[in-house]
Design a protein around this motif. Structure first.
Motif, PDB file in Angstrom:
ATOM      1  N   ARG A 338       0.853  -1.191   0.000  1.00  0.00           N
ATOM      2  CA  ARG A 338       0.000   0.000   0.000  1.00  0.00           C
ATOM      3  C   ARG A 338       0.881   1.230   0.000  1.00  0.00           C
ATOM      4  NH1 ARG A 338      -3.887  -2.317   4.725  1.00  0.00           N
ATOM      5  NH2 ARG A 338      -5.146  -3.756   3.469  1.00  0.00           N
ATOM      6  N   ALA A 339       0.240   2.382   0.002  1.00  0.00           N
ATOM      7  CA  ALA A 339       0.994   3.633  -0.040  1.00  0.00           C
ATOM      8  C   ALA A 339       1.879   3.764   1.199  1.00  0.00           C
ATOM      9  CB  ALA A 339       0.034   4.820  -0.125  1.00  0.00           C
ATOM     10  N   VAL A 340       3.091   4.257   0.985  1.00  0.00           N
ATOM     11  CA  VAL A 340       4.036   4.491   2.064  1.00  0.00           C
ATOM     12  C   VAL A 340       4.524   5.936   1.966  1.00  0.00           C
ATOM     13  CG1 VAL A 340       5.941   3.597   0.663  1.00  0.00           C
ATOM     14  CG2 VAL A 340       6.176   3.699   3.142  1.00  0.00           C
ATOM     15  N   SER A 341       4.707   6.599   3.091  1.00  0.00           N
ATOM     16  CA  SER A 341       5.027   8.026   3.112  1.00  0.00           C
ATOM     17  C   SER A 341       6.502   8.286   2.808  1.00  0.00           C
ATOM     18  CB  SER A 341       4.686   8.613   4.489  1.00  0.00           C
ATOM     19  OG  SER A 341       5.529   8.053   5.480  1.00  0.00           O
ATOM     20  N   LYS A 342       6.783   9.543   2.459  1.00  0.00           N
ATOM     21  CA  LYS A 342       8.168   9.969   2.263  1.00  0.00           C
ATOM     22  C   LYS A 342       8.959   9.789   3.554  1.00  0.00           C
ATOM     23  CE  LYS A 342       8.997  13.952   0.364  1.00  0.00           C
ATOM     24  NZ  LYS A 342      10.059  13.640  -0.621  1.00  0.00           N
ATOM     25  N   GLU A 343       8.333  10.088   4.687  1.00  0.00           N
ATOM     26  CA  GLU A 343       9.023   9.952   5.971  1.00  0.00           C
ATOM     27  C   GLU A 343       9.494   8.521   6.201  1.00  0.00           C
ATOM     28  OE1 GLU A 343       8.147  10.389  10.779  1.00  0.00           O
ATOM     29  OE2 GLU A 343       6.539  10.737   9.316  1.00  0.00           O
ATOM     30  N   MET A 344       8.633   7.551   5.896  1.00  0.00           N
ATOM     31  CA  MET A 344       9.001   6.152   6.090  1.00  0.00           C
ATOM     32  C   MET A 344      10.162   5.758   5.183  1.00  0.00           C
ATOM     33  SD  MET A 344       8.851   3.174   7.350  1.00  0.00           S
ATOM     34  CE  MET A 344       7.609   3.600   8.559  1.00  0.00           C
ATOM     35  N   LEU A 345      10.131   6.186   3.928  1.00  0.00           N
ATOM     36  CA  LEU A 345      11.231   5.879   3.015  1.00  0.00           C
ATOM     37  C   LEU A 345      12.521   6.552   3.472  1.00  0.00           C
ATOM     38  CD1 LEU A 345       9.360   6.113  -0.401  1.00  0.00           C
ATOM     39  CD2 LEU A 345      10.171   4.049   0.748  1.00  0.00           C
ATOM     40  N   GLY A 346      12.389   7.717   4.086  1.00  0.00           N
ATOM     41  CA  GLY A 346      13.568   8.376   4.649  1.00  0.00           C
ATOM     42  C   GLY A 346      14.160   7.565   5.787  1.00  0.00           C
ATOM     43  N   ARG A 347      13.311   6.986   6.636  1.00  0.00           N
ATOM     44  CA  ARG A 347      13.791   6.146   7.728  1.00  0.00           C
ATOM     45  C   ARG A 347      14.503   4.904   7.207  1.00  0.00           C
ATOM     46  NH1 ARG A 347       8.828   5.088  11.674  1.00  0.00           N
ATOM     47  NH2 ARG A 347       7.723   7.047  11.332  1.00  0.00           N
ATOM     48  N   ILE A 348      13.974   4.359   6.117  1.00  0.00           N
ATOM     49  CA  ILE A 348      14.598   3.170   5.530  1.00  0.00           C
ATOM     50  C   ILE A 348      16.014   3.487   5.085  1.00  0.00           C
ATOM     51  CG2 ILE A 348      14.494   1.592   3.547  1.00  0.00           C
ATOM     52  CD1 ILE A 348      11.416   1.782   3.807  1.00  0.00           C
ATOM     53  N   GLY A 349      16.187   4.647   4.469  1.00  0.00           N
ATOM     54  CA  GLY A 349      17.523   5.048   4.044  1.00  0.00           C
ATOM     55  C   GLY A 349      18.485   5.204   5.209  1.00  0.00           C
ATOM     56  N   LEU A 350      17.981   5.608   6.363  1.00  0.00           N
ATOM     57  CA  LEU A 350      18.826   5.826   7.536  1.00  0.00           C
ATOM     58  C   LEU A 350      19.103   4.544   8.318  1.00  0.00           C
ATOM     59  CD1 LEU A 350      17.316   9.153   8.969  1.00  0.00           C
ATOM     60  CD2 LEU A 350      19.557   8.859   7.881  1.00  0.00           C
ATOM     61  N   ASN A 351      18.116   3.648   8.392  1.00  0.00           N
ATOM     62  CA  ASN A 351      18.187   2.557   9.366  1.00  0.00           C
ATOM     63  C   ASN A 351      18.138   1.143   8.797  1.00  0.00           C
ATOM     64  OD1 ASN A 351      18.260   4.344  11.619  1.00  0.00           O
ATOM     65  ND2 ASN A 351      16.044   4.663  11.407  1.00  0.00           N
ATOM     66  N   CYS A 352      18.274   0.989   7.486  1.00  0.00           N
ATOM     67  CA  CYS A 352      18.243  -0.353   6.890  1.00  0.00           C
ATOM     68  C   CYS A 352      19.487  -0.588   6.034  1.00  0.00           C
ATOM     69  CB  CYS A 352      16.977  -0.548   6.051  1.00  0.00           C
ATOM     70  SG  CYS A 352      15.443  -0.377   6.978  1.00  0.00           S
ATOM     71  N   PRO A 353      20.665  -0.647   6.651  1.00  0.00           N
ATOM     72  CA  PRO A 353      21.904  -0.772   5.872  1.00  0.00           C
ATOM     73  C   PRO A 353      22.058  -2.105   5.144  1.00  0.00           C
ATOM     74  CG  PRO A 353      22.352  -1.013   8.218  1.00  0.00           C
ATOM     75  CD  PRO A 353      20.923  -0.589   8.101  1.00  0.00           C
ATOM     76  N   ARG A 354      21.319  -3.158   5.566  1.00  0.00           N
ATOM     77  CA  ARG A 354      21.444  -4.471   4.921  1.00  0.00           C
ATOM     78  C   ARG A 354      20.469  -4.630   3.755  1.00  0.00           C
ATOM     79  NH1 ARG A 354      20.111  -8.960   7.477  1.00  0.00           N
ATOM     80  NH2 ARG A 354      21.860 -10.257   6.766  1.00  0.00           N
ATOM     81  N   LEU A 355      19.732  -3.601   3.407  1.00  0.00           N
ATOM     82  CA  LEU A 355      18.680  -3.709   2.395  1.00  0.00           C
ATOM     83  C   LEU A 355      19.236  -4.165   1.048  1.00  0.00           C
ATOM     84  CD1 LEU A 355      15.617  -3.234   2.059  1.00  0.00           C
ATOM     85  CD2 LEU A 355      16.165  -0.969   1.196  1.00  0.00           C
ATOM     86  N   VAL A 356      18.584  -5.198   0.485  1.00  0.00           N
ATOM     87  CA  VAL A 356      18.973  -5.756  -0.813  1.00  0.00           C
ATOM     88  C   VAL A 356      17.934  -5.437  -1.884  1.00  0.00           C
ATOM     89  CG1 VAL A 356      19.400  -7.905  -2.085  1.00  0.00           C
ATOM     90  CG2 VAL A 356      20.304  -7.610   0.237  1.00  0.00           C
ATOM     91  N   GLU A 357      16.654  -5.478  -1.499  1.00  0.00           N
ATOM     92  CA  GLU A 357      15.579  -5.272  -2.474  1.00  0.00           C
ATOM     93  C   GLU A 357      14.488  -4.404  -1.860  1.00  0.00           C
ATOM     94  OE1 GLU A 357      12.601  -7.856  -5.400  1.00  0.00           O
ATOM     95  OE2 GLU A 357      13.981  -8.881  -4.042  1.00  0.00           O
ATOM     96  N   LEU A 358      13.980  -3.468  -2.657  1.00  0.00           N
ATOM     97  CA  LEU A 358      12.926  -2.554  -2.206  1.00  0.00           C
ATOM     98  C   LEU A 358      11.872  -2.433  -3.293  1.00  0.00           C
ATOM     99  CD1 LEU A 358      11.764  -0.377  -0.259  1.00  0.00           C
ATOM    100  CD2 LEU A 358      13.199   1.289  -1.455  1.00  0.00           C
ATOM    101  N   VAL A 359      10.608  -2.667  -2.926  1.00  0.00           N
ATOM    102  CA  VAL A 359       9.491  -2.508  -3.855  1.00  0.00           C
ATOM    103  C   VAL A 359       8.456  -1.604  -3.207  1.00  0.00           C
ATOM    104  CG1 VAL A 359       7.627  -3.671  -5.097  1.00  0.00           C
ATOM    105  CG2 VAL A 359       9.868  -4.762  -4.916  1.00  0.00           C
ATOM    106  N   VAL A 360       8.132  -0.495  -3.885  1.00  0.00           N
ATOM    107  CA  VAL A 360       7.148   0.469  -3.399  1.00  0.00           C
ATOM    108  C   VAL A 360       6.023   0.539  -4.419  1.00  0.00           C
ATOM    109  CG1 VAL A 360       6.723   2.846  -2.699  1.00  0.00           C
ATOM    110  CG2 VAL A 360       8.927   1.779  -2.199  1.00  0.00           C
ATOM    111  N   CYS A 361       4.836   0.087  -4.022  1.00  0.00           N
ATOM    112  CA  CYS A 361       3.718   0.075  -4.962  1.00  0.00           C
ATOM    113  C   CYS A 361       3.105   1.453  -5.145  1.00  0.00           C
ATOM    114  CB  CYS A 361       2.640  -0.899  -4.484  1.00  0.00           C
ATOM    115  SG  CYS A 361       3.150  -2.620  -4.605  1.00  0.00           S
ATOM    116  N   ALA A 362       3.137   2.288  -4.116  1.00  0.00           N
ATOM    117  CA  ALA A 362       2.486   3.597  -4.221  1.00  0.00           C
ATOM    118  C   ALA A 362       3.070   4.567  -3.205  1.00  0.00           C
ATOM    119  CB  ALA A 362       0.974   3.457  -4.007  1.00  0.00           C
TER     120      ALA A 362
END
Length: 449
Positions: A338-362
């Motif tokens: 579902r829709a995810v906010s800019k704030e949440m995506l900003g947190r992901i950039g700060l706190n998910c250093p092991r991230l391999v794959e990201l899918v944002v539907c909206a």
């Protein structure tokens, strides 16, 4: 190949085939069906050229017929078994019944095929003890799920190693009486004693039945998938983690996840965890409370299992994301349904250093340039990204790709996501992105039908 096939058919019509009595039977593997069938035809054709040892088709050695039968579908195998008694004997050899998928569909409501009732009874009477890899595929009708439970309850002499309950449409197992379902499942849990893989998503399994599972299969269980099982509590899944030290893959809903569970999966007795899948789902906005997992618990998991894949599927409303990613979280795969906010995506950039794959539907109508650039900068393992109903300027997107470079092995971006700016147009972006990826790239196009 057509010539060889015609030659084989010709030999079959004459009812004779030349073979070597000591021919080896190759083991079945998971290769493509076409390659296996070609190998079988080649085997038969090559043997037909030998005329020093000619035998009638009905007298083919069992191991040769068994080898051929393993390439046939169940229907074709059953038809072939009616040719003669020796072939019928091969049809019932245990090796052919190790793996079976029961397909249970109601003809009035489903166009899918269904396993014939007579065959089901024959399997229960003659081959239940041979079954090892079993799955049930049912449609949305409660009757189909109840039929699956009836079959399970009769597998009293089984030695099943893998069990899968699959709903092809709505989760029909949830409509079955809980006592009926648990009773049937317990029969398998008690009698198998060697279960290594169980997939029981969307079922009414409960804590007591999990205790039975652990009591009889704790030494062998390696995979457990049980998302959307509302009758299981955190204590129930913790019991599994505490006792099943060989568990390598686990899939569950977020409400079952706890600090105690993560610490149990990180104990010295436990093997290295390989996959942890977590579904974070909310059906009614504002009515579901989500707890927070401590950073120390996440750290314990990664310290114990450095290569673990932690996959999270989010189906939340924007106002429900507050408990997530406020601290560093070792998630590797993130999917937002579902829709995810800019704030949440900003947190992901700060706190998910092991991230391999990201899918944002909206997302909303604000460009995500800064958030994507931060993710590219901080998430050094990122290799795949997909964006649906979002907005990113062409300049911001090119900068993101430039920072990631060729490590982006999967880049799925809808053309409607990209917003032309003063620096780049949609016509120019193809060449720029291809240059930084080191391969040809085009944005995805929205179907027009």
């Amino acid at each position: 190949m057509n010539q060889e096939t015609n030659q084989a058919k010709s030999e079959m019509k004459r009812g004779r085939l030349s073979i070597k009595p000591d021919s080896e039977v190759l083991p079945i593997c998971d290769g493509a069906v076409k390659r296996r069938r070609s190998a079988a035809v080649g085997f038969l054709c090559s043997q037909s050229q030998q005329h020093d040892s000619v035998e009638d088709w009905g007298n083919l050695p069992h191991h040769v017929v068994l080898h051929i039968f393993q390439y046939l579908s169940l229907v074709d195998r059953a038809r072939a078994s009616s040719v003669c008694r020796p072939w019928n004997d091969v049809f019932h050899i245990p090796d052919l019944w190790r793996r079976f998928e029961f397909e249970l569909n109601q003809p009035a409501t489903s166009y899918l095929k269904s396993t014939h009732p007579d065959l089901i009874q024959q399997i229960i009477k003659r081959h239940a003890q041979h079954l090892q890899y079993v799955s049930f595929k049912v449609d949305s009708c409660t009757e189909s799920a109840e039929a699956a439970c009836d079959i399970l309850s009769q597998l009293v002499n089984c030695t099943i190693k893998t069990l899968g309950l699959i709903s092809t449409a709505r989760p029909s197992f949830m409509n079955v009486s809980q006592s009926h379902f648990v009773s049937a499942l317990t029969v398998v849990f008690v009698n198998s004693k060697s279960l290594s893989s169980i997939k029981i998503d969307d079922t009414p399994v409960d804590d007591p039945s999990l205790k039975v599972l652990v009591a009889n299969n704790s030494d062998t269980l390696k995979l457990l998938k049980m998302s959307s099982c509302p009758h299981v509590s955190p204590a129930g899944i913790l019991c599994v983690a505490d006792q099943c030290h060989g568990l390598r893959e686990l899939a569950l809903n977020y409400h079952l996840l706890s600090d105690e569970l993560l610490l149990a999966l990180s104990s010295e007795k436990h093997v290295h965890l390989e996959h942890l899948r977590i579904d974070v789902v909310s059906e009614n906005p504002g009515q579901t409370q989500f707890h927070t997992i401590k950073k120390s618990s996440w750290d314990a998991v990664v310290h114990h299992s450095p290569k673990v894949n932690i996959v999270m599927y989010f189906f939340l409303y924007e106002e429900e994301f507050d408990p997530f990613f406020c601290e560093q979280t070792p998630v590797t795969h993130l999917y937002f349904g579902r829709a995810v906010s800019k704030e949440m995506l900003g947190r992901i950039g700060l706190n998910c250093p092991r991230l391999v794959e990201l899918v944002v539907c909206a997302n909303g109508l604000e460009p995500l340039d800064e958030e994507l650039i931060r993710i590219a900068e901080r998430c050094k393992n990122l290799t795949a990204i997909g964006l649906g109903e979002c907005e990113v300027t062409c300049s911001g997107f090119i900068e993101f790709v430039k920072m990631c470079g060729s490590r982006l092995t999967q880049l799925s971006i809808m053309e409607e996501v990209l917003v032309p700016d003063n620096s780049y147009s949609l016509e120019q972006i193809h060449n720029e992105v291809s240059k930084y990826l080191g391969r040809m790239w085009f944005p995805d196009m929205m179907p027009t039908w």
